[in-house]
Design a protein around this motif. Structure first.
Motif, short mmCIF file in Angstrom:
data_model
loop_
_atom_site.label_atom_id
_atom_site.label_comp_id
_atom_site.label_asym_id
_atom_site.label_seq_id
_atom_site.Cartn_x
_atom_site.Cartn_y
_atom_site.Cartn_z
N VAL A 182 0.76 -1.19 -0.41
CA VAL A 182 -0.51 -0.04 -0.23
C VAL A 182 0.48 1.44 -0.23
N PRO A 183 0.85 2.16 -1.17
CA PRO A 183 1.98 3.28 -0.86
C PRO A 183 1.29 4.42 0.17
N LEU A 184 2.40 4.83 -0.06
CA LEU A 184 1.99 5.71 1.85
C LEU A 184 2.14 7.39 1.45
N THR B 145 9.33 0.81 1.72
CA THR B 145 9.86 0.53 0.17
C THR B 145 8.62 0.89 -0.82
N VAL B 146 7.83 0.99 -0.81
CA VAL B 146 6.40 1.25 -1.31
C VAL B 146 6.51 2.63 -1.59
N GLU C 29 14.37 8.72 0.96
CA GLU C 29 14.12 7.90 -0.02
C GLU C 29 12.44 8.18 -0.78
N PRO C 30 11.84 9.62 -0.37
CA PRO C 30 10.59 8.73 -0.74
C PRO C 30 10.46 9.47 -1.80
N ASP C 31 9.42 8.97 -2.82
CA ASP C 31 9.47 8.87 -4.68
C ASP C 31 9.36 11.08 -4.97
N ALA D 3 3.50 6.82 -11.36
CA ALA D 3 5.00 6.98 -11.84
C ALA D 3 5.94 6.21 -11.22
N ALA D 4 5.95 6.13 -9.96
CA ALA D 4 6.72 5.17 -8.84
C ALA D 4 5.99 4.12 -8.65
N ALA D 5 5.00 3.65 -9.63
CA ALA D 5 4.85 1.91 -9.05
C ALA D 5 5.19 0.89 -8.87
N GLY D 6 6.29 0.88 -10.53
CA GLY D 6 7.51 0.56 -10.51
C GLY D 6 8.13 0.01 -9.97
N LYS D 7 8.55 0.86 -8.62
CA LYS D 7 9.75 1.07 -8.29
C LYS D 7 10.13 -0.43 -7.52
#
Ligand SMILES: CCC(=O)SCCNC(=O)CCNC(=O)[C@H](O)C(C)(C)COP(=O)(O)OP(=O)(O)OC[C@H]1O[C@@H](n2cnc3c(N)ncnc32)[C@H](O)[C@@H]1OP(=O)(O)O
Length: 510
Positions: free
Chosen positions: A347-349, A384-385, A409-411, A492-496
């Motif tokens: 779950v992205p934060l 790491t999400v 390391e935030p996106d 854009a960050a989904a596949g990190k």
């Protein structure tokens, strides 16, 4: 001996009826449902497949086992479940009960589906302890299985009655616990035992009731008025999560427009004026999607799930309505666990920052504020999400680090035009650096002029455009554009890459 249909049906009827009528009547008088009624409220109609239904049917003096277990679907998605039957020896765990609970958690873990615990239990059945307590598949194995499953599959608990002694650990190992006000309680020793051991006179409600755990200890997550509310809360919790750690959270097809809230008008210019960050979150997220967790505990920090354009996000937000949004021991713990939960289940934060920093003073130092703050910062680092930090009004001191500031390391680090990022607020900073000089100025006007000049100098240093030009923040975004910006950046960050460090695990400051 062959079993005829009628005998088998009578056996089933007996098992399904649970304990003697007087226990049912006592439960009904407290507004409590029967275990099987709770299961029916939770699962999709006709989906329940029961395991070990005949456990204990040959045991003397027992109508059935003290727990119902099996598989089912909830909103069309598979789950495993257990439900204590408090009409059988107060839902205490006999040897078969323990084996059934162990097996169903193992089933949930190996098939990768959520485990739901419907709890109402006196804990270990004291009279059967040799069979259930110490062995390799004794009660300890329940907790071992829960710990192994933690972060692998969602585990949610609805607590309807007591959850005594060892039994209290089943809820404690779950991601969330919904407690029914008035009936649910968790405690390591009953009121009778407490009086015997310590002399303290207390009650189950005062010591381990739903309000205590949801507002003071933080062991409970949702205070519910009725059993149906508690079950609905568990279902809603599951609706935001994937079935297991290898999957993505379920996306909603309907992409609702957000509630019409003027975000710019919501944030007062003066730092001394509080505003409700929960309203801000509601204004950003899809309509009615914000699902707050632990709303009554450590309220200076708000956590919960929501959706952005149908996609699930976890929100961690400072709320200046409570204790000025300062981080305390409990709020640091609240954030730590939620960040770990989101990271475990992909779950992205989203961090919404308006934080003056961590609390200072002898009281919090004695409570270990440094340890708790370090724990929160550990969780933020290890997550790491995709994570995005929005500085809504301010991020001061270690509060910036705790809210996923640029070093973590935030996106993206996004600032609103009015945002301030600094080691501390202007007033505190001028006092810290110039206290001696200020004290040496005897003329009051001259002193005020000096302080005002130093403050203006400080404000220029931390000007948000300057921070953007130094690449400290990645964007300065108008409040009205923030939702769209977040949707695009999270996509854009989904596949990190999700790797953090080459090691087995860290040594967490707990
Ligand atoms: C892993 C380590 C552990 O878990 S040790 C477990 C220790 N457990 C406890 O100390 C809890 C003891 N029980 C209680 O405090 C109460 O029964 C609670 C849970 C509050 C429920 O109260 P209430 O609804 O009034 O039921 P009740 O006391 O009348 O009991 C109904 C029947 O169940 C029995 N019972 C209860 N608890 C246990 C137990 N842990 N082991 C064995 N039997 C238990 C009672 O004796 C009673 O039986 P009966 O109706 O008299 O035949």
């Amino acid at each position: 001996m062959t079993l005829d249909e009628e005998t088998l049906e009578q056996l089933r009827k007996r098992v399904r009826a649970g304990g003697a009528e007087r226990y049912h009547a006592a439960n009904a008088a407290k507004g409590k449902l029967f275990a099987r009624e709770r299961v029916a409220l939770l699962v999709d109609e006709g989906s329940f497949v029961e395991d070990g239904m005949y456990a204990n049917v040959l045991a003397d003096g027992l109508p059935a086992d003290g727990v119902v277990t099996g598989t089912a679907t909830v909103d069309g998605r598979p789950i495993c479940l257990m439900a204590n039957d408090s009409t059988v020896k107060a839902g205490s765990w006999g040897a078969r009960t323990v084996e059934k609970i162990i097996r169903i958690i193992e089933r949930a873990y190996t098939t990768g589906v959520p485990m739901v615990y419907l709890v109402d239990s006196a804990g270990a059945r004291i009279t059967d302890q040799v069979e259930l307590f110490p062995g390799r598949r004794g009660a300890g194995k329940i907790f071992y299985n829960q710990v192994r499953a933690s972060g692998s599959i969602p585990q949610a608990c609805a607590l309807f009655g007591p959850s005594a002694a060892g039994g209290a650990y089943i809820p404690a190992f779950c991601d969330v616990v919904a407690m029914v006000e008035g009936n649910a309680s968790m405690y390591l020793g009953s009121d009778r035992m407490v009086e015997m051991v310590t002399g303290e006179k207390t009650t189950l409600e005062a010591m381990g009731g739903a309000k205590v755990h949801c507002a003071e200890s933080g062991v409970g997550h949702f205070l519910c008025k009725t059993e149906a509310d508690a079950i609905d809360t568990v279902k809603r919790y599951l609706s935001y999560l994937p079935s297991n750690w290898t999957q993505h959270p379920p996306k909603r097809e309907a992409q609702n427009a957000p509630e019409k809230i003027d975000l710019a008008a919501l944030v007062p210019a003066s730092e001394r004026q509080a505003f409700d960050m929960r309203r801000y979150a509601n204004g950003l997220l899809d309509s009615d999607s914000f699902f707050e967790i632990q709303p009554l505990w450590a309220k200076e920090l708000t956590i919960g799930f929501g959706r952005l354009n149908g996609e699930v996000v976890g929100v961690v937000a400072n709320n200046s309505m409570f204790k000025g949004g300062v981080l305390f021991v409990d709020s640091a713990d609240k954030a730590t666990r939620f960040v770990q939960l989101c990271d475990a289940f992909n779950v992205p934060l989203l961090f919404l920052s308006d934080v003056p920093g961590f609390m200072v003073g002898s009281a919090v130092e004695k409570q270990g504020i440094i340890r708790h703050g370090a724990k929160m910062i550990t969780a933020i680092s290890e997550a790491t999400v995709p994570k995005i930090c929005v500085v809504v009004r301010k991020a001061y001191g270690a509060g910036l680090y705790a809210m996923a500031g640029p070093g973590f390391e935030p996106d993206a680090t996004i600032a609103l035009p009015t945002a301030k990022i600094a080691v501390m607020g202007a007033e505190a900073a001028v006092n810290a650096v110039y206290a001696n000089k200020i004290a040496a100025i005897s003329d009051e006007d001259e002193r005020a002029e000096f302080v005002a000049a130093k403050r203006a100098e400080y404000e220029r240093d931390i000007d948000i455009v300057r921070l953007a030009s130094e690449l400290v923040v990645d964007a300065i975004v108008e409040p009205g554009d923030l939702r769209g910006e977040l949707i695009r950046r999270f996509a854009a960050a989904a596949g990190k890459d999700r790797h953090f460090s080459r090691r087995r695990h860290g040594v967490t400051p707990v």
